[in-house]
Motif scaffolding. Sequence first.
Motif, PDB file in Angstrom:
ATOM      1  N   SER A   1      -0.707  -3.440   3.416  1.00  0.00           N
ATOM      2  CA  SER A   1      -0.792  -4.120   1.855  1.00  0.00           C
ATOM      3  C   SER A   1      -2.200  -3.947   1.309  1.00  0.00           C
ATOM      4  O   SER A   1      -3.202  -3.506   2.289  1.00  0.00           O
ATOM      5  N   THR A   2      -2.532  -4.165   0.286  1.00  0.00           N
ATOM      6  CA  THR A   2      -3.713  -4.359  -0.418  1.00  0.00           C
ATOM      7  C   THR A   2      -3.780  -5.334  -1.254  1.00  0.00           C
ATOM      8  O   THR A   2      -2.827  -6.128  -1.437  1.00  0.00           O
TER       9      THR A   2
ATOM     10  N   ARG B   1       3.062 -11.943   1.990  1.00  0.00           N
ATOM     11  CA  ARG B   1       3.806 -11.989   3.057  1.00  0.00           C
ATOM     12  C   ARG B   1       3.607 -10.667   3.968  1.00  0.00           C
ATOM     13  O   ARG B   1       3.067  -9.628   3.321  1.00  0.00           O
ATOM     14  N   PRO B   2       4.097 -10.584   5.177  1.00  0.00           N
ATOM     15  CA  PRO B   2       3.654  -9.307   6.029  1.00  0.00           C
ATOM     16  C   PRO B   2       4.399  -8.105   5.368  1.00  0.00           C
ATOM     17  O   PRO B   2       3.737  -7.121   5.606  1.00  0.00           O
TER      18      PRO B   2
ATOM     19  N   CYS C   1      10.079  -1.818   0.256  1.00  0.00           N
ATOM     20  CA  CYS C   1       9.978  -0.632   1.197  1.00  0.00           C
ATOM     21  C   CYS C   1      10.077  -0.737   2.626  1.00  0.00           C
ATOM     22  O   CYS C   1      10.044   0.074   3.549  1.00  0.00           O
ATOM     23  N   ARG C   2       9.602  -2.200   2.893  1.00  0.00           N
ATOM     24  CA  ARG C   2       9.718  -2.654   4.338  1.00  0.00           C
ATOM     25  C   ARG C   2       8.263  -2.347   4.932  1.00  0.00           C
ATOM     26  O   ARG C   2       8.258  -2.352   6.192  1.00  0.00           O
TER      27      ARG C   2
ATOM     28  N   ALA D   1       0.846  -1.317  -0.014  1.00  0.00           N
ATOM     29  CA  ALA D   1       0.187  -0.071  -0.109  1.00  0.00           C
ATOM     30  C   ALA D   1       0.911   1.139   0.162  1.00  0.00           C
ATOM     31  O   ALA D   1       0.454   2.298  -0.328  1.00  0.00           O
ATOM     32  N   SER D   2       2.146   1.123   0.291  1.00  0.00           N
ATOM     33  CA  SER D   2       3.130   2.412   0.368  1.00  0.00           C
ATOM     34  C   SER D   2       3.578   2.670  -0.968  1.00  0.00           C
ATOM     35  O   SER D   2       3.792   3.641  -1.659  1.00  0.00           O
ATOM     36  N   CYS D   3       4.422   1.442  -1.578  1.00  0.00           N
ATOM     37  CA  CYS D   3       5.197   1.652  -2.773  1.00  0.00           C
ATOM     38  C   CYS D   3       4.466   1.139  -4.049  1.00  0.00           C
ATOM     39  O   CYS D   3       4.925   1.009  -4.963  1.00  0.00           O
ATOM     40  N   ASP D   4       3.341   0.272  -3.795  1.00  0.00           N
ATOM     41  CA  ASP D   4       2.628  -0.289  -4.860  1.00  0.00           C
ATOM     42  C   ASP D   4       3.337  -1.522  -5.502  1.00  0.00           C
ATOM     43  O   ASP D   4       2.929  -2.168  -6.343  1.00  0.00           O
TER      44      ASP D   4
END
Length: 148
Positions: free
Chosen positions: A56-57, A45-46, A51-52, A35-38
């Motif tokens: 997620s989506t 996985r978690p 980007c660590r 959800a942060s870097c697409d």
Amino acid sequence: MTDSDIGYLTPVIDEDGAPFWQYAARGQLRIQACASCDELRFPPRPCCPRCRSFDSTWRRMSGRGRIWSYVLPHPPLLPGYAEQAPYNAVVVELADAPRIRLVGNVVAAADAPLDSVDPELLSVGAPVRVAFTAASGGVTVPRWLLER
């Protein structure tokens, strides 16, 4: 994967992958995305490897792809599979996410037996589309149909 009561391998559903199987039960092929870097990632996985982020989506895919690799297992190791030999096991590269590859079988129809496609029809690069079928244990699994 584990052995089911009929000799087939069935998915072991963990917390990270549960949404994949829930969407499959609805007839949707979705892949986990950061959800942060697409960044798309499979298996689920978690944490994002790029980007660590732990956010997620699940992005819907078209369900189209191509055979990246395949094998005709010989001899099949489990009795349930031996009864359907020759059958195929394929690695499919998704059209909308070429770095994402899923394992499955090419069949003539969603509920067709594993040996329903002539092995001569398979080739690396052959276009396929996803179909879903109910497996043992109440899990819906993706399978692949050849596009002609």
